[in-house]
Structure formats: C-alpha cells, structure tokens
Write a protein that holds these residues in place. Structure first.
Motif, PDB file in Angstrom:
ATOM      1  N   VAL A  89     -14.337 -33.566 -11.638  1.00 45.35           N
ATOM      2  CA  VAL A  89     -14.547 -34.419 -10.463  1.00 45.35           C
ATOM      3  C   VAL A  89     -15.933 -35.050 -10.537  1.00 45.35           C
ATOM      4  O   VAL A  89     -16.927 -34.354 -10.785  1.00 45.35           O
ATOM      5  N   LEU A  90     -15.988 -36.355 -10.310  1.00 44.70           N
ATOM      6  CA  LEU A  90     -17.240 -37.094 -10.298  1.00 44.70           C
ATOM      7  C   LEU A  90     -17.449 -37.671  -8.901  1.00 44.70           C
ATOM      8  O   LEU A  90     -16.617 -38.432  -8.402  1.00 44.70           O
ATOM      9  N   ALA A  91     -18.545 -37.300  -8.248  1.00 45.31           N
ATOM     10  CA  ALA A  91     -18.892 -37.835  -6.928  1.00 45.31           C
ATOM     11  C   ALA A  91     -19.937 -38.927  -7.111  1.00 45.31           C
ATOM     12  O   ALA A  91     -20.906 -38.761  -7.862  1.00 45.31           O
ATOM     13  N   VAL A  92     -19.739 -40.036  -6.422  1.00 46.66           N
ATOM     14  CA  VAL A  92     -20.611 -41.202  -6.531  1.00 46.66           C
ATOM     15  C   VAL A  92     -21.217 -41.466  -5.160  1.00 46.66           C
ATOM     16  O   VAL A  92     -20.485 -41.570  -4.165  1.00 46.66           O
ATOM     17  N   LEU A  97     -27.607 -25.530  -2.531  1.00 48.41           N
ATOM     18  CA  LEU A  97     -26.858 -26.783  -2.616  1.00 48.41           C
ATOM     19  C   LEU A  97     -26.000 -27.014  -1.379  1.00 48.41           C
ATOM     20  O   LEU A  97     -26.007 -28.096  -0.788  1.00 48.41           O
ATOM     21  N   TYR A  98     -25.264 -25.976  -0.979  1.00 53.56           N
ATOM     22  CA  TYR A  98     -24.401 -26.111   0.199  1.00 53.56           C
ATOM     23  C   TYR A  98     -25.218 -26.091   1.491  1.00 53.56           C
ATOM     24  O   TYR A  98     -24.888 -26.785   2.459  1.00 53.56           O
ATOM     25  N   GLY A  99     -26.280 -25.288   1.510  1.00 55.40           N
ATOM     26  CA  GLY A  99     -27.126 -25.228   2.698  1.00 55.40           C
ATOM     27  C   GLY A  99     -27.797 -26.555   2.986  1.00 55.40           C
ATOM     28  O   GLY A  99     -27.870 -27.008   4.137  1.00 55.40           O
ATOM     29  N   GLU A 100     -28.280 -27.230   1.935  1.00 59.55           N
ATOM     30  CA  GLU A 100     -28.930 -28.522   2.122  1.00 59.55           C
ATOM     31  C   GLU A 100     -27.909 -29.613   2.455  1.00 59.55           C
ATOM     32  O   GLU A 100     -28.218 -30.553   3.197  1.00 59.55           O
ATOM     33  N   ALA A 101     -26.690 -29.469   1.921  1.00 60.84           N
ATOM     34  CA  ALA A 101     -25.630 -30.410   2.304  1.00 60.84           C
ATOM     35  C   ALA A 101     -25.331 -30.268   3.793  1.00 60.84           C
ATOM     36  O   ALA A 101     -25.163 -31.264   4.512  1.00 60.84           O
ATOM     37  N   GLY A 102     -25.256 -29.017   4.276  1.00 59.87           N
ATOM     38  CA  GLY A 102     -25.040 -28.785   5.696  1.00 59.87           C
ATOM     39  C   GLY A 102     -26.174 -29.334   6.533  1.00 59.87           C
ATOM     40  O   GLY A 102     -25.960 -29.918   7.610  1.00 59.87           O
ATOM     41  N   ALA A 118     -18.778 -31.213  -6.581  1.00 63.90           N
ATOM     42  CA  ALA A 118     -19.271 -32.499  -7.087  1.00 63.90           C
ATOM     43  C   ALA A 118     -20.119 -33.209  -6.038  1.00 63.90           C
ATOM     44  O   ALA A 118     -21.156 -33.825  -6.356  1.00 63.90           O
ATOM     45  N   VAL A 119     -19.721 -33.115  -4.769  1.00 63.72           N
ATOM     46  CA  VAL A 119     -20.465 -33.756  -3.684  1.00 63.72           C
ATOM     47  C   VAL A 119     -21.847 -33.127  -3.525  1.00 63.72           C
ATOM     48  O   VAL A 119     -22.863 -33.837  -3.411  1.00 63.72           O
ATOM     49  N   VAL A 120     -21.937 -31.805  -3.508  1.00 64.06           N
ATOM     50  CA  VAL A 120     -23.249 -31.170  -3.330  1.00 64.06           C
ATOM     51  C   VAL A 120     -24.116 -31.377  -4.567  1.00 64.06           C
ATOM     52  O   VAL A 120     -25.344 -31.448  -4.457  1.00 64.06           O
ATOM     53  N   TYR A 121     -23.499 -31.510  -5.759  1.00 60.19           N
ATOM     54  CA  TYR A 121     -24.282 -31.835  -6.953  1.00 60.19           C
ATOM     55  C   TYR A 121     -24.850 -33.250  -6.836  1.00 60.19           C
ATOM     56  O   TYR A 121     -25.994 -33.517  -7.229  1.00 60.19           O
ATOM     57  N   CYS A 122     -24.048 -34.171  -6.297  1.00 61.44           N
ATOM     58  CA  CYS A 122     -24.512 -35.536  -6.091  1.00 61.44           C
ATOM     59  C   CYS A 122     -25.716 -35.559  -5.148  1.00 61.44           C
ATOM     60  O   CYS A 122     -26.708 -36.259  -5.404  1.00 61.44           O
ATOM     61  N   LEU A 123     -25.633 -34.786  -4.065  1.00 68.23           N
ATOM     62  CA  LEU A 123     -26.761 -34.710  -3.129  1.00 68.23           C
ATOM     63  C   LEU A 123     -27.985 -34.108  -3.803  1.00 68.23           C
ATOM     64  O   LEU A 123     -29.117 -34.497  -3.513  1.00 68.23           O
ATOM     65  N   CYS A 124     -27.757 -33.169  -4.712  1.00 68.12           N
ATOM     66  CA  CYS A 124     -28.859 -32.577  -5.479  1.00 68.12           C
ATOM     67  C   CYS A 124     -29.527 -33.656  -6.335  1.00 68.12           C
ATOM     68  O   CYS A 124     -30.764 -33.738  -6.410  1.00 68.12           O
ATOM     69  N   ALA A 125     -28.713 -34.498  -6.965  1.00 71.34           N
ATOM     70  CA  ALA A 125     -29.256 -35.588  -7.785  1.00 71.34           C
ATOM     71  C   ALA A 125     -30.056 -36.569  -6.929  1.00 71.34           C
ATOM     72  O   ALA A 125     -31.122 -37.054  -7.336  1.00 71.34           O
ATOM     73  N   LEU A 126     -29.573 -36.851  -5.729  1.00 70.95           N
ATOM     74  CA  LEU A 126     -30.264 -37.772  -4.830  1.00 70.95           C
ATOM     75  C   LEU A 126     -31.605 -37.203  -4.374  1.00 70.95           C
ATOM     76  O   LEU A 126     -32.592 -37.935  -4.252  1.00 70.95           O
ATOM     77  N   ARG A 127     -31.651 -35.892  -4.107  1.00 71.51           N
ATOM     78  CA  ARG A 127     -32.933 -35.275  -3.728  1.00 71.51           C
ATOM     79  C   ARG A 127     -33.926 -35.356  -4.881  1.00 71.51           C
ATOM     80  O   ARG A 127     -35.107 -35.612  -4.676  1.00 71.51           O
ATOM     81  N   ASP A 128     -33.425 -35.108  -6.085  1.00 77.80           N
ATOM     82  CA  ASP A 128     -34.288 -35.196  -7.256  1.00 77.80           C
ATOM     83  C   ASP A 128     -34.805 -36.628  -7.432  1.00 77.80           C
ATOM     84  O   ASP A 128     -35.984 -36.835  -7.736  1.00 77.80           O
ATOM     85  N   GLN A 129     -33.930 -37.608  -7.207  1.00 77.27           N
ATOM     86  CA  GLN A 129     -34.320 -39.007  -7.309  1.00 77.27           C
ATOM     87  C   GLN A 129     -35.383 -39.338  -6.284  1.00 77.27           C
ATOM     88  O   GLN A 129     -36.349 -40.041  -6.557  1.00 77.27           O
ATOM     89  N   GLY A 130     -35.220 -38.799  -5.075  1.00 72.39           N
ATOM     90  CA  GLY A 130     -36.199 -39.016  -4.014  1.00 72.39           C
ATOM     91  C   GLY A 130     -37.553 -38.442  -4.368  1.00 72.39           C
ATOM     92  O   GLY A 130     -38.600 -39.056  -4.127  1.00 72.39           O
ATOM     93  N   ARG A 131     -37.567 -37.249  -4.982  1.00 71.73           N
ATOM     94  CA  ARG A 131     -38.833 -36.634  -5.384  1.00 71.73           C
ATOM     95  C   ARG A 131     -39.505 -37.445  -6.488  1.00 71.73           C
ATOM     96  O   ARG A 131     -40.722 -37.617  -6.501  1.00 71.73           O
ATOM     97  N   ARG A 132     -38.707 -37.972  -7.414  1.00 71.99           N
ATOM     98  CA  ARG A 132     -39.258 -38.780  -8.498  1.00 71.99           C
ATOM     99  C   ARG A 132     -39.928 -40.037  -7.959  1.00 71.99           C
ATOM    100  O   ARG A 132     -40.993 -40.451  -8.404  1.00 71.99           O
ATOM    101  N   ARG A 133     -39.285 -40.652  -6.948  1.00 71.81           N
ATOM    102  CA  ARG A 133     -39.863 -41.860  -6.358  1.00 71.81           C
ATOM    103  C   ARG A 133     -41.193 -41.566  -5.677  1.00 71.81           C
ATOM    104  O   ARG A 133     -42.134 -42.352  -5.746  1.00 71.81           O
ATOM    105  N   LEU A 134     -41.261 -40.397  -4.998  1.00 70.81           N
ATOM    106  CA  LEU A 134     -42.513 -40.020  -4.340  1.00 70.81           C
ATOM    107  C   LEU A 134     -43.630 -39.819  -5.353  1.00 70.81           C
ATOM    108  O   LEU A 134     -44.785 -40.211  -5.133  1.00 70.81           O
ATOM    109  N   ILE A 135     -43.276 -39.187  -6.483  1.00 73.48           N
ATOM    110  CA  ILE A 135     -44.278 -38.928  -7.523  1.00 73.48           C
ATOM    111  C   ILE A 135     -44.788 -40.249  -8.110  1.00 73.48           C
ATOM    112  O   ILE A 135     -45.989 -40.454  -8.312  1.00 73.48           O
ATOM    113  N   VAL A 136     -43.859 -41.185  -8.369  1.00 71.78           N
ATOM    114  CA  VAL A 136     -44.229 -42.490  -8.927  1.00 71.78           C
ATOM    115  C   VAL A 136     -45.090 -43.273  -7.954  1.00 71.78           C
ATOM    116  O   VAL A 136     -46.091 -43.906  -8.322  1.00 71.78           O
TER     117      VAL A 136
END
Length: 570
Positions: free
Chosen positions: A382-385, A473-478, A551-569
C-alpha cells in the motif's frame, strides 16, 4: 396428685409429638435439599434457589446467569450490563450455591483491588450466605469461607499472580468482578487454565481487552451462546429496561423523573414533587437495584457513552481512554476529502487545468508512505500519497517480486508530477520483516529520499509517552486528527475508505509505565508481539493486516521529517 400426673403425662406426649413433628420436618427439609442439590448439579437451579431463599425475587436475566453457570455444557459466563442492575447479586448467589453443592469446590474471587474485592464482591457472598435457609459446611470469615483445604472461598489479589495459580480441583470457579480492570488482563489466561467454571462481570466501558474479546465481533450486544476455544461461552447483555425496578417504574426520590411519570391515574411532569400516597406505591421491588428515575437520568445524558454503556449495557462505539484514534475524529477529515474529491473529479472530467492547480494546492503531494507486502498473495503493498493538509489517495498492488513493487512506486509518484529520484520528496517505508528494505535499498541507490521506519525502535519524538516508534506513529497521527488538539484550526483530509477507517481506529493503548502515560499499541500479529500480550492482535480483530493505516501513518512520518528538514534549511 392424679391430676398432676395426668397433666404431666399429657405434656410429655405433646412434647414428644412436637419433637417427632420437628424431626419429620427436618427430615423432609433435608430430603428436599438433597433433591435440590442433585438438580442444581445438572443445571436445574431454580428449586435450590427457591428452597434456600424462598422470598427472593430475581429478574429473568439473573436466572439466565445462574442457569448458564450451572449448565454442564457451558464453561464460561460473561455478563455486561447497566449500572446497578444486580449482576453482583446473581454472582453472590451463584458462589453460595456452587460452594454448597460441591464438597470440593474452590471459589476464587477477584476485582480491580483487594479492598474492593472484599467489600463489594465478597460482600455479596456474605449477604446471601447469611440469608440461606440451611447453610453449607464451613466458617464464614471476613474475607472468605473455609471448610477445608479442598473446600473454600478465597480472594485473589490482582497485584500478585500467586492467587491465580494452584487452584487444582475438579470444581474450581473463578469470579472476575469489574472484569475490564487493566490489572486483570494478564490474569485471565492463568484463570482459564484452571477454571471448571468462569464468571466475569463488568460495565462494558471498553473496546478491547480479554472481556471484550469474549463477546462476538458481530452483534456483541445480543445475549447469546457462542463456541470458542474454551467450549461454550454464554454472553449476556443487560439493559436497564430489563430490570424489574425500571419496568415497574419504581422511584428512588419523590420527584418525577425525566419524561414524567403516571401513578394511579395522576401524571407528574418532570421535576414536580410526588404526593406521599403515590410515592408509597413506587418503592423498589428489588432492594438495591437501579430505579426508574436513576435509569432515565442516565438514558437522557448528553454523553452517548453514558447512555449506551451505563444505561443500556452496550459496548461503546469508542473508548477515549484506550483508542489511539477515535472514530469521531475521522468524520470531518473524510467529509473534507469527499468535497475535495468531488471537485477534483469535476475539474478532471471538464479538463479545467486552473481548477486542478488550485485543488492541488488544497491537497498537495509532499510525501509518501509505503507498507510492503511479502508476496503477490495475501496482503497488498500500500502506498499513501499526501501532504500537510491530508492524504490525497492510497494505492494498492500485488507483485511477485520487490523490484516490480519498486518501479510501481516510482511510476505512481510520477502520476502526481513527483520524480522521487530527485530526492526532494520523502517516502517512509516500514523496514521490519525484511520486505521494506528489499524495496527501500534499491530506491536509495536511485537517489530517492527514503526514511526507514523501525517499529520497535525507541521513539525519537517523545520517549516518555511512546514506548516505541510504532506507538509514536499512531499517537502522532491521532494528535494530528484530534479536533480538539494542537491542529484543530488546520483542516486535514482522509480518503473515504471503510477498510482504512477500520484499521485507523483499531489500535489500542497498552500502558507499560507505572505513571499511566507511556504506552505501546496493539500488535499487528503474534510474530513480534510481547509474550505477555493476552488480547487479540490487529490481524485477529480485522481479519487482515492494517496495511492501509500503516501506509498513512508512514506518510505522516515522512511529512514530519520533511517539515524538520525545511526548518533546518531555513
């Protein structure tokens, strides 16, 4: 002198006749008792109850508890019901009977605490023991009954495991009162290995745990007998409407309840005082059982949890104390996604590029989450977008090898205008089980920004709250979905997918710390689960693996990581 002798002789004759009559009555009573015991042993319990407690009045559902518990074909009886219906009274009577009819009966009573087990649960045994017409052998003590080593009623402390071991006898009865207590969860399995009979009572305030698992998934609020690994289990649900005091409209207070009440032709609107002559006609028929006014107050509570659980004895639709994601949290996200999807379909069918561009800004694609299946059979990959404002879509596939899955991921991302090989948009992949890395490692070699998700790893976000990464992962999704939480002013979309919804709300918290804060969540399957876990796994509850939710909570994990990368940049 002659008269005195005659009178004395007459008195002796009367005493003798009285003594003979008493002996005959005692013999008759003993015969009746033995007959009642013989009947009770084969499940015909009513003659014994009527003999020992001739004035007792029981509801039909209480008779159901007793008859089911003494039915030789039924091993376990689980009872859930409204507050104050009288479940404990039936259990107290059952313990007295079981102790009497079997000379080798061992009865173990437990509850959420030793103090409450003694005060509440054993208090019922003490009450009904004292009212028995002919008491069984044994000494009634403060916290039990003792006849001999093979014939006793004892209390088991839920804080220690020892009280749930070593009860070896052909007739062992375990009674779990308030059986949904978290500290009793690990005691069920031990008790079931020794119990000849097992009785569990509770208000149905939970969606998970051993008590909930004893009831069927389909129609759990229907009284029925089911077949499980222990044999036959009787599942009884008691609604307030089935209680005599409610049916007869008995009142606790001389004030008309919600909806009013009619007594002897006189109607009293809600809140009006009831005249004494009428109130005297409304005294409870069964002492201690909930009354009509108490029941109506619960039935009209604004909280549906109170109405369904404590008034009607039903399992709740959600459990705020245990569920990581509540069903009600998904209502607005699904509604938001439906509106967006309808507009997207219209824009696509009408070929409106500007409208599609606008809608892409509402639900942008900024990350992916991938749950990899083992093979082309069974579960799907399953791939969540999705992006910061929600999950755009979930895609599923089944391929014979992981190389095909990898190219499918790259091609699906291109459909959204994303070239993952540029490394700008992240994809989070479950690395557990040896399947995720088979797709993730080749993607890394293609310069894809891959985030490895190790479910059993320590949480790097809040290790005081989350016992591992999966709980995080599930706690942060909640936390993201909670309409009263930190993101309440920011909309978020979830695809309208029944399977996804069921998987998101299925995980429950399993607290591991003494402070009641740190938790794991329900394991996916037996493989990798803690050996002390006694409940149903997600696969057992759902009949499948929760791949879409993962797949959904993994997607949210990727988005949080992306958000942290933007803050660092920045």
């Amino acid at each position: 002198m002659v008269k005195r002798l005659a009178a004395s002789s007459k008195g002796s004759m009367l005493d003798l006749e009285r003594e003979q009559r008493t002996r005959a009555q005692q013999k008759q009573k003993k015969t009746e008792l033995m007959q009642a015991i013989d009947q009770a042993r084969v499940g015909k319990i009513r003659p014994y109850v009527k003999f020992q407690w001739p004035a007792v009045q029981l509801d039909e559902w209480q008779w159901d508890i007793l008859e089911s518990l003494f039915d030789p074909t039924i091993r376990r009886v689980f009872v859930k019901g409204n507050t104050g219906c009288g479940k404990g009274a039936a259990a107290g009577i059952a313990c007295c009977i079981y102790f009497h009819i079997w000379s080798d009966a061992k009865i173990i009573i437990t509850r959420d605490s030793m103090k409450m087990a003694q005060k509440i649960a054993f208090g019922e045994v003490d009450k009904w023991w004292r009212e028995m017409a002919i008491k069984p052998p044994g000494a009634l003590q403060i916290s039990g009954v003792y006849d001999n080593k093979q014939h006793s009623i004892t209390l088991a402390n839920p804080q220690h495991i020892e009280g749930f071991r070593g009860a070896h006898s052909p007739h062992v009865l375990f009674w779990f009162d308030e059986a949904t207590a978290p500290n009793l969860e690990d005691k069920y399995k031990l008790a079931n290995t020794q119990a000849k009979k097992f009785l569990a009572l509770s208000n149905p305030s939970t969606l998970s745990g051993a008590f909930r698992d004893a009831f069927p998934i389909v129609e759990p609020d229907k009284t029925q007998t089911i077949l499980d690994q222990y044999g036959k289990t009787r599942c009884i649900t008691v609604s307030g409407w089935e209680c005599t005091n409610v049916k007869e409209k008995c009142l606790e207070q001389p004030v008309a309840p919600v909806g009013g009440v009619e007594i002897a032709g006189t109607f009293y609107p809600h809140g009006t005082p009831i005249e004494k002559m009428h109130f005297d006609q409304c005294h409870p028929k069964i002492p201690g059982q909930t009354c009509y006014d108490e029941f109506m107050a619960l039935l009209h509570d604004s909280d549906p949890l109170i109405r369904n659980v404590y008034a009607l004895g039903k399992f709740p639709d959600q459990d705020p104390d245990k569920q990581v994601i509540l069903p009600e949290w998904l209502v607005e996200p699904i509604r938001f996604w439906r509106r967006w999807n309808q507009l997207w379909l219209r824009a696509s069918q009408g070929n409106h590029p500007l409208a599609r561009k606008l809608l892409n800004g509402i639900l942008p694609v900024e990350g992916f989450g991938l749950d990899v299946a083992a093979s082309r059979y069974g579960d799907t990959s399953v791939l969540a977008v999705g992006g910061r404002y929600g999950i755009r879509a979930i895609h599923e596939c089944q391929f014979s090898d992981t190389q095909q899955t990898m190219w499918w991921v790259l091609e699906t991302a291109l459909d959204y205008g994303i070239d993952l090989k540029q490394g700008a948009v992240p994809i989070a992949i479950d690395w557990g089980g040896g399947y995720g890395n088979a797709v993730g490692d080749p993607l890394k070699k293609l310069n894809v920004h891959v985030i490895e998700v190790h479910g059993n790893a320590t949480s790097d976000l809040d290790s005081q709250k989350y016992a591992n990464k999966r709980a995080e992962l599930y706690g942060e999704a909640g936390r993201r979905l909670d309409p009263a939480g930190d993101f309440r002013m920011i909309p978020f979309g979830i695809p309208d997918n029944d399977r996804l919804k069921a998987e998101l709300i299925a995980p429950a918290k399993i607290y591991s710390g003494h402070d009641g804060e740190k938790y794991y969540i329900t394991p996916k399957g037996r493989r990798g689960a803690d050996e002390n876990f006694m409940g149903k796994t997600l696969r057992e509850m759902l009949g499948r693996s929760p791949d879409r939710a993962d797949a959904v909570v993994y997607c949210l994990c990727a988005l949080r990581d992306q958000g942290r990368r933007r803050l660092i940049v920045a």
